[in-house]
Design a protein around this motif. Structure first.
Motif, short mmCIF file in Angstrom:
data_model
loop_
_atom_site.label_atom_id
_atom_site.label_comp_id
_atom_site.label_asym_id
_atom_site.label_seq_id
_atom_site.Cartn_x
_atom_site.Cartn_y
_atom_site.Cartn_z
N ALA A 52 35.59 39.93 33.68
CA ALA A 52 36.62 40.79 34.27
C ALA A 52 37.95 40.70 33.52
O ALA A 52 38.94 41.31 33.93
CB ALA A 52 36.83 40.41 35.74
N VAL A 54 40.00 38.20 33.32
CA VAL A 54 41.01 37.54 34.17
C VAL A 54 41.15 36.09 33.72
O VAL A 54 40.17 35.34 33.71
CB VAL A 54 40.61 37.59 35.66
N THR A 56 42.68 32.28 34.22
CA THR A 56 43.16 31.42 35.30
C THR A 56 43.26 29.98 34.82
O THR A 56 42.26 29.40 34.38
CB THR A 56 42.24 31.51 36.54
N THR A 66 44.79 33.51 42.23
CA THR A 66 45.45 34.74 42.66
C THR A 66 44.51 35.49 43.59
O THR A 66 43.36 35.09 43.79
CB THR A 66 45.79 35.62 41.45
N GLU A 67 44.97 36.61 44.14
CA GLU A 67 44.10 37.42 44.99
C GLU A 67 42.88 37.90 44.22
O GLU A 67 41.76 37.93 44.76
CB GLU A 67 44.88 38.63 45.54
N GLU A 68 43.07 38.27 42.96
CA GLU A 68 41.96 38.74 42.14
C GLU A 68 40.96 37.63 41.87
O GLU A 68 39.74 37.82 41.96
CB GLU A 68 42.49 39.29 40.81
N LYS A 71 38.95 36.88 45.07
CA LYS A 71 37.91 37.88 45.32
C LYS A 71 36.65 37.58 44.51
O LYS A 71 35.54 37.64 45.02
CB LYS A 71 38.44 39.28 44.98
#
Length: 266
Positions: A52, A54, A56, A66-68, A71
């Motif tokens: 994705a 993303v 981290t 984070t929120e993403e 999820k």
């Protein structure tokens, strides 16, 4: 009947043989103990985050969430890993129930860090153990995904080791970390040594010196915290060794036992 809480890390999950799950089922069916499984999912979460795009970071072994990220972590752990683990137990002849810590407010959670630098990273505040007892009394093995929820229904990613320690503290059982290594190891005089016992003081020193690092930090800290919270025993064992879990349950020396008091030998 005593309770054991098995923390199965994401790095070891796919490596565990069918015989490991058969051992867990046998412990339940022969009434040696009530097993509860709490699992992680780090490697698969990493892979999903990479796909994705993303990024981290980690702070002391805890994933900034984070929120993403939350999820994706929830999708991987509660949606995929949890049900595959349930299937493995049922293939071994057992009855398993997959739960998220959100279900029935099973893992009631608060932020680890109120400053917000870790994001939605939680720690167990309270365990709704009535659901676990109901499942166990009916012959089932609970399999818990470490996503928790607070009073306002905000969800949190909980480190699996910390979640397992929280459950073990409430259930007053033995906390067994299932790893892919035989325990806490250290190179002493060019030889790798497995510490059969470690005290809190030794653990703090080994973290400071870098002997214990990364994902092992929350593992050993959770083991110590669980002992102070009422857990009868904490140990790290190798799930890939065919007989380690059986041998440990028979009282043999296996892996690394975490102690509150001083330990005089390796």
């Amino acid at each position: 009947m005593d309770t054991i809480i098995l923390k199965i890390g994401g790095s070891v999950f796919e490596k565990l043989s069918a015989s490991f799950y058969k051992t867990v089922v046998d412990l339940k069916q022969s009434k040696v103990c009530h097993p509860i499984i709490v699992h992680g999912g780090g490697p698969e979460i990493n892979q999903a985050l990479k796909q994705a795009n993303v990024e981290t970071p980690f702070v002391d072994g805890l994933r900034v969430t984070t929120e993403e990220v939350l999820k994706i972590a929830e999708m991987v752990m509660s949606g995929s890993i949890n049900k595959r683990m349930v299937a493995k137990i049922q293939q071994a002849g057992g009855t398993a129930f997959g739960l998220s810590g959100v279900d029935g407010s099973l893992l009631q959670t608060e932020p680890v860090d109120h400053s917000g630098k870790l994001g939605f990273v939680g720690q167990v505040k309270k365990v709704n153990d009535a659901w676990l007892k109901l499942i166990m009394d009916q012959g089932g093995i609970p399999v818990i995904s470490p996503i928790g929820v607070d009073e306002s229904a905000t969800r949190y990613n909980i480190n699996g080791d910390m979640a397992a320690a929280g459950v073990a503290s409430v259930m007053k059982g033995k906390l067994i970390f299932i790893s892919d290594i035989p325990g806490v190891m250290e190179t002493i005089q060019d030889k790798k040594v497995i510490h059969s016992k470690l005290s809190k003081t030794q653990i703090d020193s080994m973290i400071s010196s870098g002997v214990i690092y990364g994902g092992m930090i929350p593992k050993v800290r959770s083991a110590v915290n669980a002992l102070s919270g009422g857990v009868t025993e904490s140990v790290i064992i190798n799930g890939l060794s065919p007989n380690d879990l059986k041998d440990y349950m028979k009282g043999q020396v296996v892996g690394t036992k975490i102690m509150m008091g001083e330990v005089q030998h390796v």
